[in-house]
Design a protein around this motif. Structure first.
Motif, short mmCIF file in Angstrom:
data_model
loop_
_atom_site.label_atom_id
_atom_site.label_comp_id
_atom_site.label_asym_id
_atom_site.label_seq_id
_atom_site.Cartn_x
_atom_site.Cartn_y
_atom_site.Cartn_z
N ILE A 200 3.07 4.27 -7.67
CA ILE A 200 2.62 4.80 -6.37
C ILE A 200 1.24 4.23 -6.04
O ILE A 200 1.01 3.75 -4.93
CB ILE A 200 2.56 6.35 -6.40
N LYS B 26 0.56 1.84 -2.95
CA LYS B 26 -0.31 2.44 -1.93
C LYS B 26 -1.40 1.44 -1.53
O LYS B 26 -1.71 1.27 -0.36
CB LYS B 26 -0.95 3.71 -2.53
N VAL C 148 7.66 10.44 -3.12
CA VAL C 148 6.50 9.70 -2.59
C VAL C 148 6.69 8.20 -2.85
O VAL C 148 6.50 7.37 -1.96
CB VAL C 148 5.17 10.21 -3.21
N LEU C 149 7.13 7.86 -4.08
CA LEU C 149 7.33 6.45 -4.41
C LEU C 149 8.44 5.85 -3.54
O LEU C 149 8.27 4.79 -2.94
CB LEU C 149 7.68 6.30 -5.90
N LEU D 128 7.25 5.24 0.01
CA LEU D 128 6.36 4.07 0.11
C LEU D 128 7.15 2.77 -0.01
O LEU D 128 6.83 1.77 0.64
CB LEU D 128 5.34 4.12 -1.02
#
Ligand code: SF4
Length: 306
Positions: free
Chosen positions: A12, A16, A272-273, A276
């Motif tokens: 992540i 990011k 979240v990963l 993204l």
């Protein structure tokens, strides 16, 4: 075999950076999400962070209306909500059509919407507020009659602080209403030294038992600054993670193990990963609604500065 948390976090953080993204997390998020966030806060603090960021992508770890608010304030940025099902049941208790109908019967009233509302409802309202600034916003208005939507309990709390006539929409937070007055009374007996701090989305009977009534941001500041060593916390339990992390010498007791918002907990490291990697699900507010909703949010921010 899946990734360990440490591997997920590494992935992540490097993705990011490559995407020039910022991670914003609400105080009710899972501890591991709070720990990877660039900023953790309440709805108002997060919308202000979103408005100022120079990142290209905002990963909003919270619920749908919060990601929408970020999109309203930053139309040029990509706003991602890692799970599209992470909606707020309270915000879903009102629609723009329902509000228009109610408004038509109250021609003299000013409409104040809690930030926990959809972009369409914000677009139909005169001014927005959060639990942190609701009393200040309402006191500043030049109107005797206020239609307050959608949280009847926050509305009721404000009505005890103002002389204005408050007409309340019957919405509520299913998580906060699980906190019963009896839980507070019992915990006070077990921890006589503790201060009771509750969120204004709680029932009036719970608020009546509290020493302080504060937004989640206000609650964190209170815990950091006050001399109090023990607190009974009447809000969603996710905030306990942040309180303990920032105040290692103090004791925080949740008012109820049932005060969990299931929608907030849909956001996990895996989501979240994935979000993204896929740059999805993106939250985007149609321009016509966005412009009207932004005027409603901007009015609140101006009052906040005044
Ligand atoms: S805690 Fe309540 S108000 Fe907050 S997102 Fe969950 S359901 Fe909505």
């Amino acid at each position: 075999m899946g990734n360990s948390d440490a591997e997920l976090i590494d992935k992540i953080l490097s993705l990011k950076k490559r995407r020039n993204a910022v991670i914003l997390a609400h105080n009710y998020q899972l501890g591991e999400i709070q720990d990877i966030a660039d900023f953790v806060g309440d709805s108002l603090e997060l919308s202000q962070k979103a408005a100022k960021t120079d990142a290209d992508v905002i990963i909003f770890c919270g619920v749908y209306f919060m990601a929408e608010t970020a999109s309203i304030l930053c139309p040029d940025k990509v706003v991602l909500l890692p799970d599209r099902h992470a909606g707020c049941p309270m915000a879903d208790m009102i629609t723009a059509a329902g509000l228009r109908e109610r408004k038509s019967k109250l021609p003299g009233a000013i409409v104040v919407c809690y930030i926990n509302s959809s972009a369409e409802v914000k677009a139909e309202s005169d001014v927005c507020c959060t639990s942190a600034n609701a009393v200040k916003v309402i006191e500043s208005l030049d109107a005797k009659e206020i239609l307050f939507v959608p949280d009847q309990y926050l509305g009721h709390y404000i009505s005890t602080k103002t002389d204005k006539k408050m007409i309340l929409w019957p919405g509520f937070c299913p998580t906060h209403i699980r906190i019963q007055p009896q839980y507070i009374t019992n915990l006070r007996q077990e921890h006589p030294q503790a201060k009771v701090v509750v969120h204004p989305e709680c029932r009036p009977e719970v608020i009546a038992l509290a020493d302080e009534v504060l937004s989640t941001g206000g609650l964190c500041r209170y815990a950091n600054r006050s001399e109090v060593k023990e607190m009974i916390v009447g809000t969603e339990i996710g905030i306990i993670h942040r309180l303990r992390k920032e105040n290692p010498g103090k004791k925080f007791i949740s008012s109820s193990e049932q005060a969990i918002c299931p929608r907030m907990k849909l956001i996990t490291l895996e989501r979240v990963l994935w979000s993204l990697q896929e740059m999805n699900p993106e939250v985007k507010v149609p321009e016509e609604i966005r412009v009207k909703a932004k005027a409603t949010v901007d009015k609140m921010l101006e009052i906040g500065r005044g």
